[in-house]
Design a protein around this motif. Structure first.
Motif, PDB file in Angstrom:
ATOM      1  N   SER A  25       7.321  -2.213  -1.541  1.00 46.37           N
ATOM      2  CA  SER A  25       6.146  -1.337  -1.580  1.00 46.37           C
ATOM      3  C   SER A  25       6.178  -0.349  -2.748  1.00 46.37           C
ATOM      4  CB  SER A  25       6.016  -0.552  -0.273  1.00 46.37           C
ATOM      5  OG  SER A  25       5.835  -1.443   0.792  1.00 46.37           O
ATOM      6  N   LEU A  66       4.890  -2.231  -5.623  1.00 52.75           N
ATOM      7  CA  LEU A  66       3.477  -2.630  -5.451  1.00 52.75           C
ATOM      8  C   LEU A  66       2.529  -1.439  -5.492  1.00 52.75           C
ATOM      9  CD1 LEU A  66       3.941  -5.286  -2.667  1.00 52.75           C
ATOM     10  CD2 LEU A  66       3.274  -5.710  -5.041  1.00 52.75           C
ATOM     11  N   PHE A  67       3.052  -0.239  -5.240  1.00 53.49           N
ATOM     12  CA  PHE A  67       2.196   0.947  -5.232  1.00 53.49           C
ATOM     13  C   PHE A  67       2.470   1.833  -6.438  1.00 53.49           C
ATOM     14  CE2 PHE A  67       2.219   0.587  -0.316  1.00 53.49           C
ATOM     15  CZ  PHE A  67       1.423  -0.544  -0.409  1.00 53.49           C
ATOM     16  N   ASP A  68       3.221   1.339  -7.413  1.00 52.21           N
ATOM     17  CA  ASP A  68       3.469   2.070  -8.661  1.00 52.21           C
ATOM     18  C   ASP A  68       2.363   1.658  -9.634  1.00 52.21           C
ATOM     19  OD1 ASP A  68       4.253   2.559 -11.352  1.00 52.21           O
ATOM     20  OD2 ASP A  68       6.367   2.466 -10.821  1.00 52.21           O
ATOM     21  N   TRP A  69       1.348   2.514  -9.747  1.00 46.53           N
ATOM     22  CA  TRP A  69       0.133   2.090 -10.441  1.00 46.53           C
ATOM     23  C   TRP A  69       0.393   1.664 -11.884  1.00 46.53           C
ATOM     24  CZ3 TRP A  69      -1.607   4.020 -14.921  1.00 46.53           C
ATOM     25  CH2 TRP A  69      -1.105   5.250 -15.310  1.00 46.53           C
ATOM     26  N   HIS A  70       1.332   2.334 -12.564  1.00 49.57           N
ATOM     27  CA  HIS A  70       1.537   2.013 -13.974  1.00 49.57           C
ATOM     28  C   HIS A  70       2.140   0.614 -14.147  1.00 49.57           C
ATOM     29  CE1 HIS A  70       3.529   2.421 -18.025  1.00 49.57           C
ATOM     30  NE2 HIS A  70       2.268   2.605 -18.272  1.00 49.57           N
ATOM     31  N   LYS A  74      -0.736  -5.054   1.287  1.00 47.20           N
ATOM     32  CA  LYS A  74       0.147  -4.634   0.213  1.00 47.20           C
ATOM     33  C   LYS A  74      -0.251  -5.186  -1.149  1.00 47.20           C
ATOM     34  CE  LYS A  74       4.431  -5.266   1.625  1.00 47.20           C
ATOM     35  NZ  LYS A  74       4.411  -5.891   2.963  1.00 47.20           N
ATOM     36  N   VAL A 109       1.803  -1.736 -11.927  1.00 37.16           N
ATOM     37  CA  VAL A 109       0.823  -2.685 -11.417  1.00 37.16           C
ATOM     38  C   VAL A 109      -0.307  -2.922 -12.435  1.00 37.16           C
ATOM     39  CG1 VAL A 109      -0.835  -3.051  -9.560  1.00 37.16           C
ATOM     40  CG2 VAL A 109       1.451  -2.267  -9.021  1.00 37.16           C
ATOM     41  N   PRO A 155      -3.467  -3.259  -4.444  1.00 35.85           N
ATOM     42  CA  PRO A 155      -3.400  -2.613  -5.768  1.00 35.85           C
ATOM     43  C   PRO A 155      -3.166  -3.621  -6.899  1.00 35.85           C
ATOM     44  CG  PRO A 155      -2.138  -1.358  -4.176  1.00 35.85           C
ATOM     45  CD  PRO A 155      -2.507  -2.646  -3.496  1.00 35.85           C
TER      46      PRO A 155
END
Lengths: 273, 273
Positions: free
Chosen positions: A107, A110-114, A141, A116, A144
């Motif tokens: 997670s 998967l939730f690290d916007w840069h 999940k 992703v 993003p």
């Protein structure tokens, strides 16, 4: 308005272009905004194009004709793409990520916007030939990641729900069997989410047996879409074959050994495909 | 490498800065990359700063000292922010969005990445004073919005799950009562998702009675976080009071009339708050 210096004009031009990958700006949009002739704008655009190319930051494409214009394409390939995939591979191969059942905690990645955003651009680069109209994923999940693929392509994101939720109106539902646990589940899609005949790219974070991806492909077909590709961030090496014949993965998970606490995972690198 | 012309250097500088909002780049990073003196870099940065300001594209902030550097802050306020909120308001006020039960179909807006990037920047601008360490949301539809708020702040996104999923390890769960339907539900968060003592900004797409937001706030407190703000895209005017005392909404939904097919919704504009 005071006269705008060239260097400042080029800053604004760059920001506006890179903010909207694949969006075709009519040339008149910029010549009006800056109050310059199209010939001057062409020179500015050439500078932007050359700089992006020189620093490996993507491509600028000019489309000729009345409906033409200029657009930014965020290609991410070669050493740059490989570096990102190797970094993720290293981060995933740590013993404290192993969760009971042989799963991996992913997670934070998967939730690290840069990260992703960059993964979205890698998927776009590898699927550019497929020219999808929609990017499809299933909650939760993978959202993003799929969103950033949609961003890189400038196409709408479609999210398949597990079950059928009231707030999205009438929906098409299908039952599917999860390949790994063999349970029957339901997934659904609002009927108005896709125009019939559209090309759909399916994106998910993880594939084991491929049951979930298979379900999404069936659902896309059910609402009249044409699946032009399936991409996942991580696919397990086993079981083989998967329930999906043709898919592209960025990372291959060979083994999660809960006893020795060892994770064996490798990136699928550019140049080695 | 051939000598880089100033205008091309400024293109690359702009792209690298705006790609990572709030990320503090050490000045040495750019002077090394371009092979230029810090004094030259300062001139380049001033051009970028002036251009962004002149075109309302955000701010460049220089932080002095050994741990200093330069960062881009994607402020979106005033007329620009108002234009976006008015556009969304108009799009949401169409009869064909009404779904049985008085809900509104909003998925196309919530999954439109370009709109959601801009909404993330508006939330960031309005919550900048709160300086959150994490952005928290609950699955599913609010995830892209919260992700873009996390992007604008350059902070990690934390996603609360409904129920407790096996692939995320040990989790804290709470029961909460949905304010509108009065049902008891469970939501959970992986224990390792937040460092104790961190400041949390709660973001969601929709608030009616406020039960879901209340649940997230309680859960954030449960794992040792401090909630510094709650933001939603759309809040209904009724019921009042909500289960959350203090929240900020971008749009207020006054009424969805299923019989007359009329949606009454209005944006909360800058300058009118």
């Amino acid at each position: 308005m005071e006269k705008i210096r060239r260097v400042e004009r080029v800053v604004a031009l760059t920001k506006l272009l890179v903010d909207r990958p694949y969006y075709l700006f009519p040339l008149g949009h910029f010549s009006d905004l800056f109050g310059i002739a199209k010939s001057t704008l062409s020179e500015d655009l050439l500078s932007v194009k050359n700089a992006l190319k020189q620093f490996g930051l993507g491509a600028l494409e000019t489309v000729a004709g009345a409906a033409g214009g200029v657009r930014f394409i965020p290609f991410r390939e070669g050493l740059q793409a490989n570096g990102i995939l190797e970094e993720i591979s290293t981060r995933l191969a740590t013993p404290d990520r192993i969760i009971a059942g042989g799963f991996l905690y992913m997670s934070d990645i998967l939730f690290d916007w840069h990260l992703v955003v960059q993964l979205g651009e890698i998927f776009m680069t590898r699927f550019a030939h497929a020219e999808p109209d929609y990017i499809m994923t299933v909650e939760t999940k993978g959202i993003p990641l799929a969103m950033m693929v949609a961003r890189a392509f400038n196409k709408p994101l479609v999210i398949v729900r597990r079950g059928s939720k009231v707030t999205e109106g009438s929906a098409v539902s299908i039952n599917y069997v999860t390949g790994s646990s063999k349970r029957i589940q339901t997934m659904s899609l609002p009927k108005r989410a896709i125009h019939p005949g559209s090309k759909v790219l399916v994106i998910d974070d993880f594939m084991k047996a491929g049951g979930t991806a298979r379900g999404m492909i069936d659902l896309a077909n059910e609402v009249g879409g044409i699946v032009v590709g399936t991409g996942v961030l991580v696919a397990t090496a086993q079981p083989q074959p998967k329930l999906v014949d043709d898919f592209m993965t960025l990372l291959i998970l060979d083994e999660v050994d809960e006893h020795t606490k060892k994770v064996t995972i490798r990136p699928v690198l550019d140049g080695l495909r």
